[in-house]
Write an enzyme that holds these catalytic residues in place. Structure first.
Site, short mmCIF file in Angstrom:
data_model
loop_
_atom_site.label_atom_id
_atom_site.label_comp_id
_atom_site.label_asym_id
_atom_site.label_seq_id
_atom_site.Cartn_x
_atom_site.Cartn_y
_atom_site.Cartn_z
N CYS A 33 -17.67 8.80 10.22
CA CYS A 33 -17.74 7.94 11.41
C CYS A 33 -17.64 8.80 12.68
O CYS A 33 -18.56 9.55 13.00
CB CYS A 33 -16.69 6.84 11.34
SG CYS A 33 -17.03 5.51 12.49
N GLY A 72 17.33 -1.57 -1.32
CA GLY A 72 17.15 -2.26 -2.59
C GLY A 72 15.68 -2.39 -2.93
O GLY A 72 15.30 -2.75 -4.04
N ASP A 95 10.80 1.52 -2.09
CA ASP A 95 10.64 2.77 -1.35
C ASP A 95 11.95 3.54 -1.23
O ASP A 95 12.04 4.70 -1.59
CB ASP A 95 10.10 2.50 0.07
CG ASP A 95 8.99 1.48 0.04
OD1 ASP A 95 8.34 1.37 -1.01
OD2 ASP A 95 8.78 0.79 1.06
N LYS A 118 2.20 2.15 -0.91
CA LYS A 118 3.14 1.45 -1.79
C LYS A 118 2.82 1.61 -3.27
O LYS A 118 3.71 1.88 -4.08
CB LYS A 118 3.11 -0.03 -1.41
CG LYS A 118 4.16 -0.85 -2.05
CD LYS A 118 5.45 -0.54 -1.38
CE LYS A 118 6.45 -1.59 -1.42
NZ LYS A 118 7.44 -1.38 -0.36
#
Ligand code: XMP
Length: 512
Positions: free
Chosen positions: A80, A222, A225, A368
């Site tokens: 691009c 918790g 990650d 993720k």
């Protein structure tokens, strides 16, 4: 050794390029566009990719890399903006397109070429550009075109220089990953050698080297990650890591207990800090999303600094480890290039300018799903790895406007109902993330022959592969109806439930 270097000109997708190459087993690093050629060449890469970017090459202050790079006889692929820079440098013309081209196009192949090996004629590619190449420099040939872009894929006649007007890195470009793989493996001659095991070993070694005999405070929520970061740090420097969980009063129902249980299972000692009144006091009456995010980011750091002081009889705590991921980084601050800010994710843009810690963010360049793969590699349990993402600012960004105890109670109870229903219907794992948003919009209803004037709750569930883009989840109507009924019947203060059918873009996943 680095296989491919990506030079970042500020595209929101730069990390996706690196990620696609990692999927092909190719080790990639990203550098800012202005990195001197000699620095880049000293790293001995087998190829260079120039990313896209928001600027125009014909603008007076356009971002340019060192032109010596084009004569280094290294394979180079411009994407691009990167292709437009190549064209402009070699004397072609780039102009503002009469019609901007965003979205789907079909790639019409003109010439067989190793770059496009295995790519079908008319395969779908994703365009996102406001400028277009009007004429090619004389040494270049067109390899493919689309209905609106006559120069969709180009190659230099004698030098290993290539350009793509579309974005091969986004999943919507059906065979884009194949093109990037062709570039790295066939044209640059890289051998696939990179995988999550290699990443884990490399990151553990990096942490050991960086931290030495110093200590780390590792903040966990918790979620996947931060748990992966805690595990990496623990594997790297063992008890030099102090793992801390802060209850900011913005957690979901039963969340604190679940986190405590999870770290017991992992055999990693956990410090639990109850700072809920501090956070909630500071948020009282605050309704602007960015202000909320900054208050939470600042307060987190204060609480960590305070805890670090308490723990310092065992030696100074120099590092703060966090589970920051790439989408948090790219949308909060300009990473290596000049990209735009979308919102301040608390563990990045929401941090105070001055703090007593050096940051350790080993997942900063991952997405993720890659973190989940890394977690599996490190032996984290499946139920932890499958947990939906939960943002650092917690329920504060799921209650529009100011937060109080009543609104927190409503969101907590409604959220528990929605999430349990997803588990019961075996739909939890089919969505990337699901949650409730309290809109602070009141409307009239009728319950038990009485008029109600209560709050509206939005259900949000999205499908995504990395959180950079997302589609609302097509949950069955009868399921939505049942969840809405349960919420209205069981959660006092809600008389209307709506389902958010906005994708990202143009929406974001969270509402604030
Ligand atoms: P958005 O709302 O930006 O969210 O589309 C993308 C993903 O990031 C999560 N998110 C955050 N995570 N701190 C975090 O750790 C934050 O401040 C934050 N804000 C959003 C969000 O839940 C989604 O998964």
């Amino acid at each position: 050794m680095i296989d491919v270097i990506v030079l970042d000109f500020g595209s929101q997708y730069t990390q996706l390029v690196a990620r696609r190459l990692r999927e092909a087993g190719v080790y990639t690093e990203i550098y800012p566009y202005h990195t001197p050629t000699e620095t880049l060449l000293a790293k001995n890469p087998k190829g260079i990719i120039l990313s896209g970017g928001p600027a125009s090459v014909y603008a007076k202050d356009a971002y340019r890399c060192d032109p010596a790079l084009f004569n280094a006889n290294l394979p180079l692929l411009g994407i691009c903006y990167g292709m437009q820079l190549l064209v402009d440098t070699f004397g072609g013309a780039v102009v503002a397109a009469k019609a901007q081209e965003f979205g789907k196009a079909h790639l019409e192949l003109l010439e067989p070429h190793p770059l496009l090996e295995g790519v079908e004629d008319l395969s779908v590619v994703w365009m996102s550009h406001a400028d277009r190449v009007e004429s090619l420099p004389s040494e270049f040939i067109a390899l493919a075109r689309s209905a609106n872009a006559p120069f969709c894929a180009i190659a230099h006649a004698t030098k290993p220089l290539f350009g793509l007007q579309f974005h091969p890195e986004v999943v919507h470009s059906a065979q884009g990953a194949q093109i990037l793989k062709n570039f790295a493996l066939e044209i640059c001659g890289c051998r696939p050698s990179w995988d999550m095991q290699a990443f884990a070993t490399q990151e553990i070694a990096k942490i050991q080297q960086k931290v030495g005999t110093d200590r780390i405070l590792c903040a966990v929520s918790g979620g996947v990650d931060s748990s992966v970061v805690a595990s990496l740090c623990y594997k790297a420097v063992g008890a030099q890591t102090e793992v801390v969980f802060v209850d900011h009063g913005l957690l979901r129902l039963g969340e604190k207990e679940q986190v405590i249980q999870m770290f017991e299972t992992l055999n990693i000692p956990l410090h639990v800090i109850d700072a809920s009144s501090l956070f909630l006091d500071r948020l009282k009456g605050v309704s602007a999303p960015e202000v909320k995010r900054k208050i939470i980011g600042n307060t987190f750091i204060e609480v960590f600094e305070q805890k670090a002081k308490e723990l310092e009889q065992g030696g100074k705590i120099k590092y703060l480890a966090q589970g920051t991921l790439y989408p948090d980084v790219i949308e909060s601050v300009s990473v290596k290039g000049p990209s735009k800010v979308i919102k301040s994710h608390h563990n990045v843009g929401g941090l105070p300018e001055k703090m007593d810690f050096v940051l350790l963010e080993p997942l900063r360049e991952l997405f993720k799903d890659e973190v989940r793969a890394l977690g599996a590699q490190l032996g984290l349990p499946a139920n932890m790895l499958k947990r939906h993402p939960f943002p650092g600012p917690g329920l504060a960004i799921r209650i529009l406007g100011a937060i109080d105890d009543d609104s927190l109670e409503i969101v907590r109870r409604a959220d528990a109902i929605f999430i349990q229903a997803l588990h019961d219907a075996k739909l939890y794992d089919s969505v990337w993330q699901a949650f409730c948003v309290l809109l602070n919009v009141r409307s009239v209803g009728v319950m038990g022959d009485n008029r109600t004037y209560d709050n509206t709750l939005a259900l949000r569930a999205v499908c995504a592969s990395d959180g950079m883009s997302a589609h609302f989840a097509p949950l069955p109507f009868d399921f939505l109806e049942s969840v809405a009924n349960q919420i209205i019947n069981k959660v006092k203060g809600i008389n209307r439930v709506v389902y958010d059918i906005t994708s990202k873009p143009p929406g974001t996943i969270e509402w604030e």
